[in-house]
Design a protein around this motif. Structure first.
Motif, PDB file in Angstrom:
ATOM      1  N   ASP A  76       7.895  -5.272  -7.727  1.00  0.00           N
ATOM      2  CA  ASP A  76       7.680  -4.050  -7.243  1.00  0.00           C
ATOM      3  C   ASP A  76       6.184  -3.534  -6.974  1.00  0.00           C
ATOM      4  O   ASP A  76       5.723  -2.586  -6.328  1.00  0.00           O
ATOM      5  N   SER A  77       5.325  -4.633  -7.388  1.00  0.00           N
ATOM      6  CA  SER A  77       4.151  -4.493  -7.460  1.00  0.00           C
ATOM      7  C   SER A  77       3.349  -4.640  -6.209  1.00  0.00           C
ATOM      8  O   SER A  77       3.748  -5.957  -5.610  1.00  0.00           O
ATOM      9  N   LEU A  78       2.461  -4.025  -5.608  1.00  0.00           N
ATOM     10  CA  LEU A  78       1.474  -4.476  -4.530  1.00  0.00           C
ATOM     11  C   LEU A  78       0.093  -4.303  -4.649  1.00  0.00           C
ATOM     12  O   LEU A  78      -0.178  -3.563  -5.627  1.00  0.00           O
ATOM     13  N   ALA A  79      -0.769  -5.093  -4.260  1.00  0.00           N
ATOM     14  CA  ALA A  79      -2.186  -4.990  -4.403  1.00  0.00           C
ATOM     15  C   ALA A  79      -3.117  -5.249  -3.235  1.00  0.00           C
ATOM     16  O   ALA A  79      -2.829  -5.927  -2.468  1.00  0.00           O
ATOM     17  N   ARG A  80      -4.286  -4.718  -3.322  1.00  0.00           N
ATOM     18  CA  ARG A  80      -5.256  -5.213  -2.500  1.00  0.00           C
ATOM     19  C   ARG A  80      -6.331  -5.864  -3.336  1.00  0.00           C
ATOM     20  O   ARG A  80      -6.714  -5.438  -4.456  1.00  0.00           O
ATOM     21  N   TYR A  81      -6.805  -7.020  -2.886  1.00  0.00           N
ATOM     22  CA  TYR A  81      -8.003  -7.887  -3.163  1.00  0.00           C
ATOM     23  C   TYR A  81      -9.227  -7.592  -2.658  1.00  0.00           C
ATOM     24  O   TYR A  81      -9.014  -8.061  -1.356  1.00  0.00           O
ATOM     25  N   ASP A  82     -10.392  -7.218  -3.154  1.00  0.00           N
ATOM     26  CA  ASP A  82     -11.747  -7.261  -2.635  1.00  0.00           C
ATOM     27  C   ASP A  82     -12.678  -8.116  -3.485  1.00  0.00           C
ATOM     28  O   ASP A  82     -12.848  -7.829  -4.508  1.00  0.00           O
ATOM     29  N   VAL A  83     -13.428  -8.990  -2.683  1.00  0.00           N
ATOM     30  CA  VAL A  83     -14.296  -9.835  -3.248  1.00  0.00           C
ATOM     31  C   VAL A  83     -15.412  -8.847  -3.343  1.00  0.00           C
ATOM     32  O   VAL A  83     -15.850  -8.112  -2.615  1.00  0.00           O
ATOM     33  N   VAL A  84     -16.000  -8.772  -4.792  1.00  0.00           N
ATOM     34  CA  VAL A  84     -17.033  -7.927  -5.016  1.00  0.00           C
ATOM     35  C   VAL A  84     -18.384  -8.863  -5.584  1.00  0.00           C
ATOM     36  O   VAL A  84     -19.463  -8.537  -5.249  1.00  0.00           O
ATOM     37  N   LYS A  85     -18.024  -9.966  -5.862  1.00  0.00           N
ATOM     38  CA  LYS A  85     -19.492 -10.696  -6.205  1.00  0.00           C
ATOM     39  C   LYS A  85     -18.989 -12.210  -5.780  1.00  0.00           C
ATOM     40  O   LYS A  85     -17.955 -12.696  -6.222  1.00  0.00           O
ATOM     41  N   ILE A  94     -18.358 -21.896  -6.095  1.00  0.00           N
ATOM     42  CA  ILE A  94     -18.526 -20.646  -6.203  1.00  0.00           C
ATOM     43  C   ILE A  94     -17.835 -20.170  -6.823  1.00  0.00           C
ATOM     44  O   ILE A  94     -16.663 -20.154  -6.757  1.00  0.00           O
ATOM     45  N   ALA A  95     -18.411 -19.227  -7.891  1.00  0.00           N
ATOM     46  CA  ALA A  95     -17.649 -18.410  -8.793  1.00  0.00           C
ATOM     47  C   ALA A  95     -17.365 -16.879  -7.877  1.00  0.00           C
ATOM     48  O   ALA A  95     -18.205 -16.531  -7.235  1.00  0.00           O
ATOM     49  N   VAL A  96     -16.008 -16.505  -7.989  1.00  0.00           N
ATOM     50  CA  VAL A  96     -15.639 -15.101  -7.101  1.00  0.00           C
ATOM     51  C   VAL A  96     -15.221 -14.169  -8.135  1.00  0.00           C
ATOM     52  O   VAL A  96     -14.114 -14.500  -9.003  1.00  0.00           O
ATOM     53  N   ASN A  97     -15.589 -12.787  -8.045  1.00  0.00           N
ATOM     54  CA  ASN A  97     -15.245 -11.867  -8.774  1.00  0.00           C
ATOM     55  C   ASN A  97     -14.391 -11.098  -7.738  1.00  0.00           C
ATOM     56  O   ASN A  97     -14.980 -10.799  -6.706  1.00  0.00           O
ATOM     57  N   VAL A  98     -13.026 -10.587  -8.060  1.00  0.00           N
ATOM     58  CA  VAL A  98     -12.348  -9.873  -7.224  1.00  0.00           C
ATOM     59  C   VAL A  98     -11.821  -8.710  -7.966  1.00  0.00           C
ATOM     60  O   VAL A  98     -11.613  -8.738  -9.192  1.00  0.00           O
ATOM     61  N   ALA A  99     -11.890  -7.358  -7.257  1.00  0.00           N
ATOM     62  CA  ALA A  99     -11.439  -6.179  -7.569  1.00  0.00           C
ATOM     63  C   ALA A  99     -10.061  -6.108  -7.186  1.00  0.00           C
ATOM     64  O   ALA A  99      -9.532  -6.166  -5.953  1.00  0.00           O
ATOM     65  N   GLN A 100      -9.093  -6.099  -8.098  1.00  0.00           N
ATOM     66  CA  GLN A 100      -7.652  -5.831  -7.652  1.00  0.00           C
ATOM     67  C   GLN A 100      -7.223  -4.210  -8.041  1.00  0.00           C
ATOM     68  O   GLN A 100      -7.165  -3.859  -9.012  1.00  0.00           O
ATOM     69  N   THR A 101      -6.834  -3.770  -7.055  1.00  0.00           N
ATOM     70  CA  THR A 101      -6.368  -2.419  -6.735  1.00  0.00           C
ATOM     71  C   THR A 101      -4.650  -2.294  -6.548  1.00  0.00           C
ATOM     72  O   THR A 101      -4.371  -2.813  -5.586  1.00  0.00           O
ATOM     73  N   PRO A 102      -3.954  -1.801  -7.399  1.00  0.00           N
ATOM     74  CA  PRO A 102      -2.791  -1.582  -7.232  1.00  0.00           C
ATOM     75  C   PRO A 102      -2.580  -0.494  -6.263  1.00  0.00           C
ATOM     76  O   PRO A 102      -3.099   0.258  -6.033  1.00  0.00           O
ATOM     77  N   THR A 103      -1.582  -0.916  -5.168  1.00  0.00           N
ATOM     78  CA  THR A 103      -1.400  -0.038  -3.999  1.00  0.00           C
ATOM     79  C   THR A 103      -0.010   0.328  -3.915  1.00  0.00           C
ATOM     80  O   THR A 103       0.963  -0.268  -4.217  1.00  0.00           O
ATOM     81  N   ASP A 104       0.390   1.174  -2.892  1.00  0.00           N
ATOM     82  CA  ASP A 104       1.675   1.125  -2.522  1.00  0.00           C
ATOM     83  C   ASP A 104       1.812   0.607  -1.082  1.00  0.00           C
ATOM     84  O   ASP A 104       1.011  -0.412  -0.802  1.00  0.00           O
ATOM     85  N   SER A 105       3.086   0.687  -0.453  1.00  0.00           N
ATOM     86  CA  SER A 105       3.168  -0.374   0.811  1.00  0.00           C
ATOM     87  C   SER A 105       2.310   0.037   1.790  1.00  0.00           C
ATOM     88  O   SER A 105       2.205  -0.802   2.549  1.00  0.00           O
ATOM     89  N   ALA A 106       1.610   1.097   1.988  1.00  0.00           N
ATOM     90  CA  ALA A 106       0.704   1.502   3.054  1.00  0.00           C
ATOM     91  C   ALA A 106      -0.622   1.131   2.734  1.00  0.00           C
ATOM     92  O   ALA A 106      -1.730   1.143   3.484  1.00  0.00           O
ATOM     93  N   GLY A 107      -0.649   0.598   1.342  1.00  0.00           N
ATOM     94  CA  GLY A 107      -2.235   0.041   1.005  1.00  0.00           C
ATOM     95  C   GLY A 107      -2.995   1.120   0.325  1.00  0.00           C
ATOM     96  O   GLY A 107      -4.350   0.939   0.013  1.00  0.00           O
ATOM     97  N   ASN A 108      -2.387   2.421  -0.033  1.00  0.00           N
ATOM     98  CA  ASN A 108      -3.125   3.256  -0.691  1.00  0.00           C
ATOM     99  C   ASN A 108      -3.127   3.054  -2.258  1.00  0.00           C
ATOM    100  O   ASN A 108      -1.926   2.631  -2.709  1.00  0.00           O
ATOM    101  N   PRO A 109      -4.046   3.331  -2.973  1.00  0.00           N
ATOM    102  CA  PRO A 109      -4.148   3.110  -4.522  1.00  0.00           C
ATOM    103  C   PRO A 109      -3.167   3.819  -5.049  1.00  0.00           C
ATOM    104  O   PRO A 109      -2.936   5.008  -4.901  1.00  0.00           O
TER     105      PRO A 109
END
Length: 119
Positions: A76-85, A94-109
């Motif tokens: 039941d988990s959803l997430a948004r992934y944003d590249v931060v570095k 390339i090494a990549v740091n990603v911020a993973q934010t848990p979200t609801d189905s609308a993409g809200n944290p």
């Protein structure tokens, strides 16, 4: 948005866009619970650390771990992934740091384990 990414090294705009695309495909695979598509976003020798601090090495290990996890405790988990570095380690590496934010189905944290929190 690639303009908010800390870039270390000589990483072309095209490579930045390509890396961000891989991360967005990873996000989609996670949100639709497709372990094969998720694993395909990693190279054969990738290292990945999940939100709980478990490190997995290699595409096969990532896919094998993801399959049961996506069907059970992450169902039941959803997430948004944003590249931060992005860090250029060597040409074409390339090494990549990603911020993973848990979200609801609308993409809200929502509350839940974050892959990285901004401070």
């Amino acid at each position: 948005m690639t303009s908010d990414i800390l870039v270390v090294g000589m990483i072309s705009p095209e490579t930045r866009t390509a890396v961000t695309g891989v991360v967005k495909r990873l996000e989609k695979a996670f949100n639709v619970k497709d372990p094969v598509a998720l694993g395909e976003q990693y190279t054969e020798h990738a290292s990945w650390t999940n939100a709980r601090g478990t490190r997995l090495d290699g595409r096969e290990a990532i896919t094998e771990f993801s399959a049961p996890a996506l069907k059970s405790f992450l169902h039941d988990s959803l997430a948004r992934y944003d590249v931060v570095k992005m860090l250029e380690i060597a040409p074409d590496v390339i090494a990549v740091n990603v911020a993973q934010t848990p979200t609801d189905s609308a993409g809200n944290p929502v509350d839940g384990p974050w892959g990285r929190r901004s401070t």
